[in-house]
Design a protein around this motif. Structure first.
Motif, mmCIF file in Angstrom:
data_model
loop_
_atom_site.group_PDB
_atom_site.id
_atom_site.type_symbol
_atom_site.label_atom_id
_atom_site.label_comp_id
_atom_site.label_asym_id
_atom_site.label_seq_id
_atom_site.Cartn_x
_atom_site.Cartn_y
_atom_site.Cartn_z
ATOM 1 N N UNK A 23 75.549 91.611 46.799
ATOM 2 C CA UNK A 23 75.484 91.707 48.048
ATOM 3 C C UNK A 23 76.987 92.185 48.493
ATOM 4 N N UNK A 24 77.044 93.336 49.357
ATOM 5 C CA UNK A 24 78.373 93.896 49.717
ATOM 6 C C UNK A 24 78.151 93.645 51.272
ATOM 7 N N UNK A 38 76.775 100.016 52.802
ATOM 8 C CA UNK A 38 76.018 100.518 51.885
ATOM 9 C C UNK A 38 76.566 100.659 50.566
ATOM 10 N N UNK A 39 75.947 100.313 49.459
ATOM 11 C CA UNK A 39 76.558 100.603 48.135
ATOM 12 C C UNK A 39 75.700 101.298 47.283
ATOM 13 N N UNK A 46 80.871 100.814 41.141
ATOM 14 C CA UNK A 46 80.297 100.396 42.345
ATOM 15 C C UNK A 46 80.719 101.113 43.528
ATOM 16 N N UNK A 47 80.094 102.240 44.191
ATOM 17 C CA UNK A 47 80.706 102.855 45.281
ATOM 18 C C UNK A 47 80.081 102.319 46.675
ATOM 19 N N UNK A 60 83.717 92.128 51.152
ATOM 20 C CA UNK A 60 83.306 90.798 50.395
ATOM 21 C C UNK A 60 82.233 91.467 49.465
ATOM 22 N N UNK A 61 82.264 91.269 48.238
ATOM 23 C CA UNK A 61 81.289 91.677 47.036
ATOM 24 C C UNK A 61 80.762 90.277 46.406
ATOM 25 N N UNK A 62 79.620 89.838 46.449
ATOM 26 C CA UNK A 62 79.083 88.699 45.503
ATOM 27 C C UNK A 62 77.852 88.977 44.957
#
Length: 62
Positions: A23-24, A38-39, A46-47, A60-62
């Motif tokens: 989840x970004x 958008x990832x 991971x872009x 925030x990336x979880x």
């Protein structure tokens, strides 16, 4: 209003690239609500496509 968009590339260890869903989200200055980013997963990374307001943002990336 349009904001500058930058590409953020995170190099990740192999165990983090498994079929797990990331989840970004982004938090802009003065905002209380996080917005989705958008990832895209690529080989070992991971872009993210991130919009920058007032020269900065918090991802925030979880």
């Amino acid at each position: 209003m349009e904001y500058e968009t930058v590409r953020l590339v995170l190099r990740l260890p192999e165990f983090a690239m498994k079929e797990r869903h990331a989840v970004c989200e982004i938090l802009h200055p003065g905002s209380d609500d996080a917005m989705p980013i958008h990832s895209e997963r690529r080989e070992g990374s991971l872009e993210l496509e991130v919009s920058v307001r007032n020269g900065w943002q918090t991802s925030v990336i979880s």
